[in-house]
Design an enzyme around this catalytic site. Structure first.
Site, mmCIF file in Angstrom:
data_model
loop_
_atom_site.group_PDB
_atom_site.id
_atom_site.type_symbol
_atom_site.label_atom_id
_atom_site.label_comp_id
_atom_site.label_asym_id
_atom_site.label_seq_id
_atom_site.Cartn_x
_atom_site.Cartn_y
_atom_site.Cartn_z
ATOM 1 N N THR A 183 18.084 28.000 51.710
ATOM 2 C CA THR A 183 17.658 26.647 51.329
ATOM 3 C C THR A 183 17.040 26.707 49.940
ATOM 4 O O THR A 183 16.471 27.731 49.563
ATOM 5 C CB THR A 183 16.607 26.167 52.354
ATOM 6 N N VAL A 212 18.994 17.820 62.488
ATOM 7 C CA VAL A 212 18.344 17.662 61.186
ATOM 8 C C VAL A 212 17.094 18.511 61.184
ATOM 9 O O VAL A 212 16.308 18.477 62.138
ATOM 10 C CB VAL A 212 17.996 16.176 60.923
ATOM 11 N N GLY A 237 13.125 25.168 60.627
ATOM 12 C CA GLY A 237 12.698 23.795 60.378
ATOM 13 C C GLY A 237 12.014 23.096 61.542
ATOM 14 O O GLY A 237 11.137 22.250 61.335
HETATM 15 N N1 ASP Z 1 14.399 24.800 56.781
HETATM 16 C C1 ASP Z 1 15.818 24.668 56.852
HETATM 17 C C2 ASP Z 1 16.165 23.934 58.127
HETATM 18 O O1 ASP Z 1 15.556 24.217 59.146
HETATM 19 C C3 ASP Z 1 16.548 25.986 56.845
HETATM 20 C C4 ASP Z 1 16.036 27.038 55.898
HETATM 21 O O2 ASP Z 1 15.168 26.796 55.107
HETATM 22 O O3 ASP Z 1 16.545 28.163 55.975
HETATM 23 O O4 ASP Z 1 17.079 23.164 58.117
#
Ligand code: ASP
Length: 325
Positions: A183, A212, A237
């Site tokens: 991300t 999401v 997340g």
């Molecule tokens: N935080 C992001 C999500 O959960 C994924 C990530 O940062 O690796 O969609």
């Protein structure tokens, strides 16, 4: 952009063409309020050894360009959008073109942007054809009526606002055998004293279609408030949503007067640390231009630059904060 900012950004582009960081040209009065500025980025938390994939160089180049732009008076909002957009286009991160596929081998992207001056925010989620989700988020914010647009109908709306659409074949669609995060996020403090933050992702490994994460959720994976600071998250997340991590860090700073790094540490290590699989990382800038970067797993692709420090990038051991102000 104000007229002064457009002129300043034009000068910044000239500096970019030359390629090196040069002394900032004359800055429009609106953005000469302070010499101080700062910018920090992440390219995802690392929960196990991950190929570097050119991410460090991409971050270093983006930081060098952002540093020139901020020195010239560009707004933090434009800077964070531009940086995240570049990461999305690079295909090197789990965002935009390089976003990972969901359990149905489709790419569904989420992104957000927040303006700490006004507390305006825009976000999109479960986008299937948007080339630059962070720009779509900016269009939602600038349109002003709503904050979060999702799915097919949200996509139709951002298209009507001018977001560029691409066919599914545009996305690289990597399906990783191991957890592959990547991300991206950026936070900046500009010379007007304004803080902005943006986050963009393809989500979490093999997510269920329609899921999401925190990245487009204001207060979870993104937050900015000029009175306190700005934040962008990466990691599991669901936990960032449940614990409202970005807003909790801001509240610790605002109400409990905790310094940036201590507030971030409490959330990343104590609150997330209480759960076995709540891996996560956060970048932040406070209103004085201090930068902090923290994670609770193996590392985080990260980097920062300030008016007094040239770009620094790292993935595992290395800096976790800027030189104190
Ligand atoms: N935080 C992001 C999500 O959960 C994924 C990530 O940062 O690796 O969609």
């Amino acid at each position: 952009m104000t007229r002064g900012r457009i002129a300043a950004a034009g000068s910044a582009l000239l500096c970019l063409a030359i390629g090196a960081f040069t002394a900032p040209p004359a800055v429009a009065a609106a953005c000469a309020r302070q010499a101080r500025f700062a910018v920090v980025v992440h390219g995802g938390e690392i929960s196990q050894q991950t190929p570097e994939n050119g991410r460090l160089e991409a971050m270093r180049a983006a930081l060098a360009a952002a540093r020139t732009q901020l020195a010239s008076g560009a707004s933090s909002l434009d800077v964070v959008e531009t940086m995240v957009r570049g990461f999305e286009d690079s295909g090197r991160f789990n965002a935009g073109r390089g976003a990972i596929a969901n359990a149905d081998a489709m790419v569904e992207t989420d992104a957000s942007i927040m303006d700490g001056r006004t507390l305006n925010a825009g976000a999109v989620a479960s986008m299937l054809h948007v080339k630059n989700p962070v720009h779509a988020a900016r269009l939602v914010m600038d349109a002003g009526r709503h904050v979060l647009l999702v799915g097919d109908r949200g996509e139709a709306y951002v298209k009507s606002l001018g977001a560029e659409m691409v066919p599914e074949s545009y996305f690289i669609k990597s399906i990783s055998a191991q957890p592959e995060h990547g991300t991206v996020g950026a936070v900046a403090l500009d010379r007007c004293g304004d803080i902005a933050a943006a986050t963009s992702t393809g989500g979490y490994d093999a997510k269920i279609p329609g899921r999401v994460g925190d990245s487009p959720i204001v207060g979870a994976g993104v937050y900015a408030d000029d009175a306190v600071g700005g934040f962008s998250a990466t990691g599991h997340g669901e936990y960032f949503i449940r614990l409202s991590v970005a807003k909790d860090v801001a509240d610790r700073m605002r109400y409990a007067h905790q310094p940036l790094a201590a507030a971030m540490k409490a959330d990343i290590h104590e609150r997330l640390g209480a759960y076995k699989d709540a891996d996560g990382a956060l970048i932040g800038i406070d209103k004085n231009g201090n930068v902090a970067m923290d994670w609770n797993a193996v590392g985080m692709f990260r980097g920062y630059a300030t008016d007094i420090e040239a770009p620094v990038v790292a993935e595992y051991a290395g800096p976790t904060s800027s030189r104190p102000r």
